[in-house]
Design a protein around this motif. Structure first.
Motif, short mmCIF file in Angstrom:
data_model
loop_
_atom_site.label_atom_id
_atom_site.label_comp_id
_atom_site.label_asym_id
_atom_site.label_seq_id
_atom_site.Cartn_x
_atom_site.Cartn_y
_atom_site.Cartn_z
N ALA A 1 17.92 30.14 2.83
CA ALA A 1 16.66 29.41 3.05
C ALA A 1 16.17 29.56 4.48
N VAL A 2 17.10 29.68 5.44
CA VAL A 2 16.69 29.87 6.83
C VAL A 2 15.89 31.17 6.96
N ASN A 3 16.35 32.21 6.26
CA ASN A 3 15.62 33.47 6.31
C ASN A 3 14.24 33.36 5.69
N VAL A 4 14.17 32.72 4.54
CA VAL A 4 12.87 32.59 3.87
C VAL A 4 11.94 31.69 4.69
N ASN A 5 12.54 30.68 5.32
CA ASN A 5 11.76 29.71 6.08
C ASN A 5 10.97 30.34 7.22
N THR A 6 11.48 31.45 7.76
CA THR A 6 10.77 32.07 8.88
C THR A 6 9.68 33.04 8.42
N MET A 7 9.56 33.23 7.11
CA MET A 7 8.55 34.19 6.63
C MET A 7 7.16 33.59 6.81
N ASP A 8 6.19 34.49 6.93
CA ASP A 8 4.83 34.03 7.22
C ASP A 8 4.26 33.13 6.14
N PHE A 9 4.65 33.38 4.87
CA PHE A 9 4.02 32.56 3.83
C PHE A 9 4.43 31.10 3.94
N VAL A 10 5.63 30.86 4.45
CA VAL A 10 6.04 29.46 4.68
C VAL A 10 5.27 28.89 5.87
N THR A 11 5.10 29.71 6.91
CA THR A 11 4.32 29.27 8.07
C THR A 11 2.90 28.92 7.66
N VAL A 12 2.33 29.76 6.79
CA VAL A 12 0.97 29.49 6.30
C VAL A 12 0.93 28.15 5.59
N ALA A 13 1.90 27.91 4.72
CA ALA A 13 1.93 26.65 3.97
C ALA A 13 2.09 25.47 4.92
N ARG A 14 2.91 25.66 5.94
CA ARG A 14 3.14 24.59 6.90
C ARG A 14 1.86 24.33 7.70
N ALA A 15 1.19 25.41 8.10
CA ALA A 15 -0.05 25.26 8.86
C ALA A 15 -1.13 24.61 7.99
N ARG A 16 -1.00 24.75 6.68
CA ARG A 16 -1.96 24.13 5.76
C ARG A 16 -1.75 22.62 5.76
N GLY A 17 -0.53 22.20 6.15
CA GLY A 17 -0.25 20.77 6.19
C GLY A 17 0.65 20.31 5.05
N GLU A 18 1.33 21.26 4.38
CA GLU A 18 2.19 20.91 3.24
C GLU A 18 3.40 20.09 3.69
N GLN A 19 3.87 19.22 2.80
CA GLN A 19 5.05 18.40 3.08
C GLN A 19 6.33 19.17 2.79
N THR A 20 7.44 18.65 3.30
CA THR A 20 8.73 19.30 3.13
C THR A 20 9.05 19.56 1.66
N GLY A 21 8.76 18.60 0.81
CA GLY A 21 9.07 18.74 -0.61
C GLY A 21 8.41 19.96 -1.23
N TYR A 22 7.15 20.17 -0.90
CA TYR A 22 6.43 21.34 -1.44
C TYR A 22 7.04 22.62 -0.90
N LEU A 23 7.30 22.63 0.41
CA LEU A 23 7.86 23.83 1.04
C LEU A 23 9.16 24.22 0.35
N ILE A 24 10.00 23.22 0.08
CA ILE A 24 11.30 23.50 -0.50
C ILE A 24 11.18 23.96 -1.95
N LEU A 25 10.44 23.22 -2.73
CA LEU A 25 10.42 23.49 -4.16
C LEU A 25 9.57 24.70 -4.53
N ARG A 26 8.40 24.82 -3.90
CA ARG A 26 7.48 25.86 -4.35
C ARG A 26 7.56 27.13 -3.52
N GLU A 27 7.81 27.00 -2.22
CA GLU A 27 7.77 28.20 -1.39
C GLU A 27 9.16 28.83 -1.25
N ILE A 28 10.17 28.01 -1.05
CA ILE A 28 11.48 28.58 -0.75
C ILE A 28 12.33 28.76 -2.00
#
Lengths: 555, 286
Positions: free
Chosen positions: B171-198
């Motif tokens: 997950a640490v590797n996936v977490n640094t990918m741009d698509f997670v950064t994009v989701a984070r910059a969009r304002g997504e919560q941790t739950g969404y990041l974990i379940l849908r992106e990672i």
């Protein structure tokens, strides 16, 4: 015998087997010659087969590929008919290779001298002392600093440009008659590139060595090649002398390539009148940002120092600078991904908090960021429809059919077919992915888009299409762009104003239309003058102040 | 000047993919389903009560009456294997699901949150990992007594830190990918990041790890039974069946062979299935 070509390639065909076992032809009946001492450039977009052809001249193909037909002769030897052992004897002594990334080509745990003279050790060409003397000579010819002792260093102790020249020394030590250059300057900064190109050119001329120069950059090729072969889809599109290709290309694709280079001056869409009535869309004052552990409110590694600029509504701001100048950090700081530790960011006159958590959903919606690498910015597990639909649901609460309709609309805005929403990112080309990234930013209905090198990883023609799209979208939607790039012609094509960055500071703000005339800061002048022109005489005629170069360029 | 670009025309070919299995995977799935079925209805099929001594001759041979011979006390091996399936398959399955669910979600949360949360959780679980698994099982079972829920929870606890480490690293590797950064910059919560992106992007390796962990759990369960802390007599899981009949090997008795085959078939089939999952689940990147 001087007229006999050194390299003859006849009806070369290279095939590959895909993972699913299907056979595809990558190179289709390619024939060309290289005369002794001549430098021939292979130019084309990614996937055009230029590197595959260049590697085949050594009798090498990447794994999964095979030479399926045709002949390659190099001097007296028919490479295609040789055994693998015979080819191994050829490599390093008659033909050698300079890779794109010198940093990856050097073993970090061995001294440079041992690696440069390795070819000699493998082929037992001369005594070790003679090889080292020859290496020092080559270091001198390649204008490397301290040629006598640089070989004693390890690869991490020299700069990127120096390492690329050292890899040329490695290639030349066995006295080859043909050198293959595989995009050797693509990863370098422009100010570094000049010195490397000059060094390559002078050693090749001095030794009368023939070269095959693989590149996607027409302007670089113009400086070094005698002849250009334009490739596309594994076939030769056009072949001719360099100046002929540049001045009067005949094939449609070559024309496109050359045209993509022509800076199309950007006409601002913002009405000049009434601009002052509204607050600027983005105003940054005294911005400082950095990485690492924070002590006394300041991070360990300070990247951005005292950045100030205003971006008026409907205008575009370019940010240029070399690698490590802090361009991308600036975009991240504005987007809130890297919270600044000092300074203010005003979006439409309203101050935004530094960190993402402190920003409202609406503030986040109004400023969107698009990244350089289109494929890593799209979640490989989500369909395009989901990728575009999420910001619609998140910001606008759209669901079901309304969301679907808007996704189709967004796809249409970036000129992609509606059926693409059912695909996964892995099934798209690089240009298509970057369009999806743009569409995702547009889904938020932003007012400002931060573009971080969004065209840098794309082929020239595809990048030009993306720029056209950006302009079109701006006219329709009244967007403003903060456009970060290391490529000056791209910035010229889309921006109104340009910030020149050096080591985390803005050294100068210039109007994009006449950067070179108005630049007063020494570094901006150096940077602007270092961008290769589409002119065969540019490099030879270029004069730069050595004091400036020594001060700013990381050679 | 408007340039013409064939955008939609140059589309890379669509990968042929879907939920199709290779035949190896299908065989694996079939065997697993077979054992799952046995675990459910096996005891009803058993010809003899699994704890009853039915043959006065111990280590009896394969015969029409006792299909897999008899054990060291003269009990019917066939009946005992059918009954043992319930313990081995059931306990290992529950434990591995608990261990991996807990580990993977904690790992993803740690990777996304980072900072002190990640550090404290990681060090705690590392420390826990340092306790030998059998020793830990021994202490727990000795303290609270052996029962099926205790066994499941103990086994899950033993294997959870490993699963956490594995998932966190991915997950640490996936977490640094741009698509997670994009989701984070969009304002997504941790739950969404974990379940849908990672989560979808680490699912393939996590399932492979789950298969391996299942096999280990079967082994530790057998080890606990060997110490008398596992499934309590007269019932026995397959590991216990192997252990209690091991002396029969020198007498040429078939008693030990069949539970071994059962364990082997289950563990191998789990790995056959995991290694041959449909591409759609296993690797979303390609």
């Amino acid at each position: 015998m001087t007229n006999a070509p050194l390299v003859t390639v006849r009806d070369l065909r290279i095939g590959a087997t895909t993972d699913s076992g299907r056979k595809v032809e990558i190179i289709k009946d390619v024939s060309f010659d290289v005369a002794p001492g001549e430098i021939v450039a292979l130019i084309g977009e990614s996937g055009s087969g230029k590197t595959t052809i260049a590697l085949s001249l050594m009798g090498h193909t990447r794994s999964g590929c095979d030479i399926t037909g045709g002949t390659i002769t190099l001097g007296e030897d028919t490479v295609t008919a040789m055994t693998e052992r015979g080819r191994a004897r050829l490599r390093g002594t008659k033909v050698s290779y300079i890779p794109q990334s010198a940093a990856a080509a050097f073993n970090p745990s061995k001294r440079i001298m041992d690696q440069v003279t390795e070819i000699n050790a493998i082929h037992r060409l001369m005594p070790r002392s003679a090889a080292e003397a020859k290496a020092v000579e080559l270091f001198r010819a390649l204008a490397l600093p301290e040629p006598e002792t640089i070989g004693e260093r390890y690869p991490h102790q020299v700069s990127g440009g120096q390492l690329q020249r050292l890899s040329a020394a490695m290639a030349l030590i066995g006295g080859p008659s043909l050198v293959i250059f595989d995009e050797p300057t693509t990863a370098l900064d422009v100010t570094t590139q000049i010195e490397v190109l000059r060094a390559f050119k002078s050693v090749m001329q001095a030794g009368g060595i023939a070269g095959v120069y693989v590149s996607h950059d027409l302007a670089v090729v113009a400086q070094i090649a005698d002849r250009v072969i334009v490739l596309r889809g594994g076939e030769i599109q056009e072949e001719g002398r360099t100046d002929q290709i540049l001045r009067s290309p005949t094939h449609a694709y070559t024309k496109q390539l050359v045209a993509a280079f022509d800076p199309v001056p950007h006409a601002s869409v913002a009405a000049e009148t009434g601009v002052s009535a509204k607050p600027p869309i983005l105003e940054v004052t005294n911005l400082h940002a950095g990485y690492g552990a924070i002590h006394n409110g300041e991070p360990t590694f300070k990247i951005l120092k005292n950045i100030n600029f205003r971006l008026e509504r409907g205008r575009n701001m370019g940010v240029i600078g070399e690698s490590g100048s802090g361009k991308s950090t600036l975009a991240r700081a504005i987007a809130g991904i890297l919270p600044p530790y000092q300074g203010t960011i005003l979006l439409d006159g309203q101050e935004m908090r530094g960190a993402l958590k402190g920003r409202s959903k609406d503030e986040l919606r109004r400023a969107q960021i698009v990244f350089q690498l289109a494929d890593t910015a799209l979640n490989p597990a989500h369909s395009i429809g989901n990728i575009l639909g999420r910001p619609l649901t998140f910001y606008h609460g759209l669901k079901g059919a309304a969301r679907e309709a808007r996704v189709i609309e967004l796809l249409d805005m970036v000129h992609l077919p509606a059926t693409m929403r059912h695909r996964l990112p892995g099934e798209l080309s690089g240009g298509q992915k970057q369009r999806i990234n743009l569409a995702r930013a547009l889904a938020a209905e932003p007012e400002l888009i931060l573009c971080d090198e969004i065209t840098s990883a794309l082929d020239t023609v595809v990048a030009a299409a993306i720029l056209d799209l950006l302009k079109e979208l701006q006219q329709g939607l009244g967007l403003s762009y903060l456009f970060i790039s290391h490529d000056l012609s791209t910035v010229e094509a889309i921006c109104d104003d340009v910030l020149v960055m050096l080591m985390g500071e803005v050294v100068e703000a210039l109007p994009a239309a006449d950067m070179s005339e108005q630049a007063t800061h020494a570094y901006s002048r150096l940077l602007i003058s270092s961008v290769p022109r589409l002119d065969t005489g540019w490099l030879a005629g270029l004069e730069q102040d050595p004091a400036l170069v020594a001060q700013f360029a990381k050679r | 000047m408007k340039r013409e670009h064939p955008i939609a025309a140059s589309q890379p070919e669509r990968n042929a993919r879907g939920y199709t299995f290779s035949w190896v995977g299908r065989i694996g799935l079939l065997i697993i389903l077979f054992w799952a079925l046995v675990a459910l209805i096996g005891p009803a099929l058993a010809p003899y009560p699994p704890g009853e001594i039915v043959d006065w001759d111990y280590f009896g041979p394969v015969s029409g009456k006792y299909w897999m011979g008899t054990d060291y006390l003269g009990r019917d091996i066939f009946s005992r294997i059918l009954m043992g399936a319930r313990y081995t398959v059931g306990i290992a399955f529950c434990a591995v699901v608990l261990a991996c669910t807990g580990g993977v979600f904690m790992g993803m949360i740690a990777a996304v949150m980072g900072g002190w949360f990640d550090m404290i959780l990681s060090r705690l679980l590392d420390a826990f990992n340092g306790i030998p698994s059998l020793l830990f099982g021994l202490v727990v079972v000795a303290a609270v007594g052996s029962s099926i829920p205790v066994l499941v929870l103990t086994l899950a606890a033993i294997y959870m830190p490993g699963s956490y480490r594995f998932a966190r690293a991915l997950a640490v590797n996936v977490n640094t990918m741009d698509f997670v950064t994009v989701a984070r910059a969009r304002g997504e919560q941790t739950g969404y990041l974990i379940l849908r992106e990672i989560f979808p992007n680490i699912l393939g390796p996590v399932l492979a790890d789950l298969g391996l962990r299942f096999v280990f759990i079967v082994l530790v369960l057998s080890g606990l039974s060997f110490l008398g802390l596992g499934v309590q007599p007269p019932y026995a899981d397959w590991g216990a069946l192997v252990r209690e009949n091991i002396e029969g090997l020198s007498l040429g008795a078939p008693a030990v062979i069949f539970p071994s085959i059962a364990i082997a078939s289950l563990t191998i089939s789990v790995n056959m299935l995991i290694d041959n999952l449909p591409n759609k689940i296993r690797d979303r990147r390609e």
